[in-house]
Each structure stands twice: as structure tokens, then as C-alpha cells.
Scaffold this active site. Sequence first.
Site, short mmCIF file in Angstrom:
data_model
loop_
_atom_site.label_atom_id
_atom_site.label_comp_id
_atom_site.label_asym_id
_atom_site.label_seq_id
_atom_site.Cartn_x
_atom_site.Cartn_y
_atom_site.Cartn_z
N HIS A 114 0.84 -1.35 0.05
CA HIS A 114 -0.06 -0.08 -0.05
C HIS A 114 0.78 1.21 -0.07
O HIS A 114 0.26 2.21 -0.37
CB HIS A 114 -0.77 -0.07 1.44
CG HIS A 114 -1.80 1.16 1.42
ND1 HIS A 114 -3.17 1.08 0.44
CD2 HIS A 114 -2.11 2.29 2.12
CE1 HIS A 114 -3.82 1.98 0.82
NE2 HIS A 114 -2.92 2.83 1.72
N ASN A 154 -4.13 7.31 -12.86
CA ASN A 154 -4.27 8.56 -12.22
C ASN A 154 -3.59 8.49 -10.85
O ASN A 154 -3.85 7.60 -10.07
CB ASN A 154 -5.69 8.95 -11.92
CG ASN A 154 -6.62 9.16 -13.23
OD1 ASN A 154 -5.91 9.70 -14.36
ND2 ASN A 154 -7.69 8.53 -13.43
N SER A 162 -8.94 8.11 -6.32
CA SER A 162 -9.59 8.32 -5.08
C SER A 162 -9.04 7.15 -3.76
O SER A 162 -9.55 7.14 -2.96
CB SER A 162 -10.94 7.90 -5.14
OG SER A 162 -11.05 6.71 -6.04
N HIS A 165 -3.23 3.39 -3.02
CA HIS A 165 -2.73 2.25 -3.43
C HIS A 165 -2.31 2.32 -4.80
O HIS A 165 -3.21 2.73 -5.75
CB HIS A 165 -3.86 1.19 -2.93
CG HIS A 165 -3.08 -0.24 -2.75
ND1 HIS A 165 -3.04 -1.00 -1.78
CD2 HIS A 165 -2.67 -1.09 -4.02
CE1 HIS A 165 -2.37 -2.33 -2.07
NE2 HIS A 165 -2.42 -2.03 -3.48
N HIS A 167 -2.04 1.83 -8.24
CA HIS A 167 -3.01 1.31 -9.14
C HIS A 167 -3.28 1.79 -10.37
O HIS A 167 -3.11 3.07 -10.43
CB HIS A 167 -4.37 0.72 -8.59
CG HIS A 167 -5.19 1.78 -8.38
ND1 HIS A 167 -5.09 3.07 -7.41
CD2 HIS A 167 -6.39 2.24 -9.43
CE1 HIS A 167 -6.16 3.89 -7.32
NE2 HIS A 167 -6.95 3.31 -8.45
#
Lengths: 340, 340
Positions: A114, A154, A162, A165, A167
Site C-alpha cells: 500500500h 491517475n 480516490s 494504493h 493502481h
Amino acid sequence: MNNTNLQDYSHKRFNILTGEWVLVSPHRAKRPWQGQNEAVNNEKRPTYDEKCYLCAGNTRINGEINPKYTDVFVFTNDFAALQNDSPSFNVNDGLFKAQSETGICKVICFSPDHSKSLADMSAAEIQKVVFAWQKEFKELVANPSINYVQIFENKGAVMGCSNPHPHGQIWSQSSLPNEVDKKNTQQLNYYNNNNSSLLGDYLAQELEKQERIIFENDGFVVLVPFWAIWPFEAMIVPKKKQANILEMNTEEALQYGEAIAILTKAYDKIFNTSFPYSSGIHQAPTDGNENKHWHWHMSFYPPLLRSASVKKFMVGYEMFGTPQRDITAEQAVKMIKDCL
Amino acid sequence: MNNTNLQDYSHKRFNILTGEWVLVSPHRAKRPWQGQNEAVNNEKRPTYDEKCYLCAGNTRINGEINPKYTDVFVFTNDFAALQNDSPSFNVNDGLFKAQSETGICKVICFSPDHSKSLADMSAAEIQKVVFAWQKEFKELVANPSINYVQIFENKGAVMGCSNPHPHGQIWSQSSLPNEVDKKNTQQLNYYNNNNSSLLGDYLAQELEKQERIIFENDGFVVLVPFWAIWPFEAMIVPKKKQANILEMNTEEALQYGEAIAILTKAYDKIFNTSFPYSSGIHQAPTDGNENKHWHWHMSFYPPLLRSASVKKFMVGYEMFGTPQRDITAEQAVKMIKDCL
Ligand SMILES: O=P(O)(O)O[C@H]1O[C@H](CO)[C@@H](O)[C@H](O)[C@H]1O
Ligand SMILES: O=P(O)(O)O[C@H]1O[C@H](CO)[C@@H](O)[C@H](O)[C@H]1O
């Protein structure tokens, strides 16, 4: 080329890939900033967050449980912008024109950790992300209703992300998005006229000039394009003309991973912050044609301009007119290279 | 037209003015939001702020003193993105293409009252702003090197506005910006094929349907265009085909002022906040041609999506693919009309 003028006076530069212009105002960097400051979060995140819906073993909003993944994990977006099971329809009512658009949207976790971002990962770790992109691409295009696959990330709250983590996303769909359509046209025209790759020829010219190159290895060049819009915009281009990412072999996937690692690490050093950006891969449509004119590439659009908290706003003039930048591509490349 | 499909399933809509598409995902509005919240400042500002460089009688950064203006005040931008006195040059070096771009940038204060925005002003007060736009336009185009005049406003910190004093900008330049160029082509093609105004014919169709109309008076229609990108995007269109704002008479300037007043007041009520937006007027080039195909119009691009603090991010997919929206134009128009 009289480079002095380009560093001193307002001018526009032509984007050979989209056929559009960018307005450059080198003298404007001196403008004082009294506007909005972005929140900067330099807090170190934990390697696991029990509230994160992307961490391994956690439950997502729809009740599904993430596997205890150890490198990359891909799933179908729980709130996909494109549906795959919707009816096909066509509105052609005078000046009202609409068409159904179907597709499949996926989320790809780059790491179970994370606390990380691509900038904290090694070339070999990013190579696994590249393998996952290739695998998903292959699977998606096996679906005859998928004619284009948009891979993107993003990064950072300021870029609408949002969840911190690490991704990215993959949106695949039945028709060509606007930006891809423009690049398709420009590359096709060039290929028909010159029987060579637009981006390949551009790369040769950039490698000769050595004015906007950030980094290169055997397979890839990282550079600030002549027509960059965002302050620290950069592009990663394979040296060989390849239509899409499936043409990359294992070794090239590692070289590509290295290019991403080097660029994102340099970004983080510019303003000593986890550098926000949107990145994306533009590649050939998967419409069954050969698309020999396509040379895939990845672009990074980072919004920061002056510091970790002051970004460039693409607003009024940019929305109604033409994208505008203050520091030149050549000034930006120097700042990025100082951080290598 | 099967309007049910357009409210239920992912689809794309065609923008007749730019020739580009928008992706609409009506089902996606249910997505929970865990991302960035914008700062909301609902604090009432004073009518005069001694630190504001736009207030009457104050000194600007370059040492100039603003007059004690009583309605509208215009001055040349102290940090203009376009220079008027720079050399003319042309770079045509293989795939590097650039051109000098000259121009004049102005700032226009809408009112001496620091606490106001257009939403707090009467139709008659805004009429004075319209007169000032006309006067500046007339003066700028008298300059033979000015071939296009972009009038716009960035409102709110989230739209990159660095000073809350009510003001807009005018950037005028020698060549056509990207967006204007697209609208020029689309309108010209339509005019050549149909011998009528693209936007005029569109207006007739919208007025017949009455599905996306927010407001109309004798001279103007305010509507949410079928192809709107931003959640609460709206457009103000003169009923008569006029190529540019100089064709408006005094009475029409008041009707236009009323349209702006009504729309901006409704915006402020949607989320009970001073609604941020970028607005801009698109009009005919001032290149000496008649430009009979042009029908000028004003658009509002407001970023807020769900509340005063949650905006729509135009990022990854939108930057690399196509602009994407969740609520449909028809849902947005209902929410705006509820605030009239
Ligand atoms: O001119 P301003 O208000 O200083 O600046 C603002 O508007 C300009 C025109 O849209 C943009 O280029 C800037 O990024 C924005 O911050
Ligand atoms: O899909 P996410 O991460 O929830 O959402 C983010 O990326 C999407 C694709 O660029 C955008 O449409 C959203 O506005 C943005 O907030």
C-alpha cells in the site's frame, strides 16, 4: 532552428501526433502566484491498510474479497464507466447524434504494498506490471466488440485518484476515443506519404539533437516532446516501431520497466514529493486491421508547475482556446535531468 | 429518439460544433467518492480589500494605480501570456514545427465591489460588462495583427482563479486557437451544405423538444447542450445568427445580461455555494472575412459534480481518450431548473 526565439518569445508549437497546437509563453514564468495551493501529503503510508479496498485480502464495496496477491492483481471495475451487456442503439435525430458504447473496465493493482508507487518499484517489479498489461490486452481484444484498449493511471489526489494504493486502470471499448482517433489520422497520413513511422522519424531527429532526451536504453527513449503541454510532460517511446504492447518481448518489457522506473523516480525528486500525474499508453486500434502506421508510446501528464502545492490550471483560455504553458520543454528537460 | 436508452446505458454523444464525442455513463452516478475534497470558502468577502490588486484605487504589482472606477474597468494584463512586440519567426525543421504568436491580453473587472460575482449582479449591471466586451473587441480587431479575440472568465480558486475580485480576461491573438478552429470547420461545412446556421438549426430543434432548455427571453436561449461534457455545462445562444458580439444592439445586450444573471444565480443555488466555472465566448475570427457561417455563443464549464467540495476530474481516460460524464445532460437540466 533559432532556439533563442523559442526560449524568449510567445509562440505556438505543433503536435505532430494530434495535429493540434500548444501556446508557449516563456516570459510568463515570472508571474507571481496568489491562487489555490494544493494539499501536499508527504506522510509515509503503511504497507497495509485495513480500510483500503485494493489491499490484499480486503473486501471490496460489492462484497468481493481480494486474493492474497503477491505482485500484480487485476479485477473488473466495480463502478465501470462502460457496460458490456447494454443494448446496441443509434440516435440520428437531426442534429442529435448518439451511439451506444460498450466496453470492459478493469483495475490493476501494481503491488500489494500500500505504501508504494511505481517510483518506489524496481525495473523488474514494473516488468510484471507490463506483463499484466500485455495479458489483459490480449484477453480483451479476443472479444470482437473491443476495438480499442486504453491503459492509464491517475496518480495523486489532485489527479482525481480516490485511493493511494498503487493502481492503474484499463478501459476497453467498441469505438476509438477522440485522442486516439486524432493520432490514428496523423500517423496514417504520414505513413502513406513517407512509408515510415512518424514517431520513429521524430525519435531519430530528437536523438540527433539531444536537446529533449531524458534517458535511453537499448529499447526505449524517454523524452520531453517538442510540443509538450503539461509543465513536466514526458513520453516513453520504443525505438522499434511496434503497433501495440504485445509486440514487446520479455527483455524489452524489462527495458520498458526501467524507463518507467527512471522517469517516475526523477519526477518525485523535482519538488521532493510523490509527483502526481496521469499517464497513458496510446496504441493501435484492435479492429482487426494491421495498423502498420502505429507506433505505440506512453505519455505522462503531471500537473505540478512551481512546487509540490502549485499546479498548472488548464482552465479558461486552455478550455476555450489552446493549451498554454509557461516553462519551455527545454527548460523542463533540464530540471528533470538534474533529478536523474 | 429512444430517450430511455440515453438515461440508462453507456453511450457517446456527438458535439456538432467541435466534431468530437463525449462518453456518457448514466449508471455510474452511484459510484461512492473517497477522493479529494475541494476547499469550500463560503465566507462573505468585504466590498473593498486593501490587499486586492483589482480593487479601485489600489496599486498593482507593476506600480500602476487602478482608477476609482465605478462599474467596469479594463487594463492590459501585467503578466500577459501573449506579447505584442516580439519578432516574427517560423520554425520548420523536419518534424519540429513552431511559429511566433503575438497578441494582447487584457483583464476586465466586472464591478468595483470586491464581494460580488456576476451571480450577484443585475441584468443592467451585466449589460455594462457586455458593453465593455464590445468596446474592447472593437478596439482589438482594429489591430490588423489580431485575428481572434477570446473572452473568458475563470471563477473560483478550483478554476485557477488567483483573485476572487469579480473579473474576466480577454486574450487576443494572430492565429485561431484549436477549439475555435474546430468550430470554424464544423460551422463552415454545415453552412456550405445547408445554407443555414448550424447553431440556429440546432436551437430550433431544442426549442421544439423543450428537453434541455433552462431559460429563454426575446433574444437568447440558455440550455444544456445535448453533448455537454461538464456536469452542469450550459450554453447561452443568441436567437438571431450573429457572427460576433458587435452585432448585438443595446436591447439585446440587456437580454444577454439577463441570461447570464439567471444562469449564474441558478448555479449558486445548486450546491449552495459560489459556483466555480470557466466561461468563454466563441465567435467568428476577425480575419477580415465575412464569416457568415459563424453563430457566436457563450459556454459555461463548471467542475462541481456532487457537492460544493466534490468536483469532476478530467484526468486519465479523459486526457488520453474522450471526456466522460456521469449524470446526463437531461438530469443536469432538471437540477438547474429547480434552482431558477
Ligand atoms: O491569468 P491567470 O488568472 O493568472 O491564470 C489562470 O488563467 C489562465 C488562462 O486560462 C491560465 O493559463 C492559468 O493557468 C490560470 O491559473
Ligand atoms: O475511476 P476512478 O479512479 O474512480 O475515477 C477517476 O478516473 C476516471 C478515469 O479517468 C475519471 O473519469 C474520474 O473523474 C476520476 O475521478
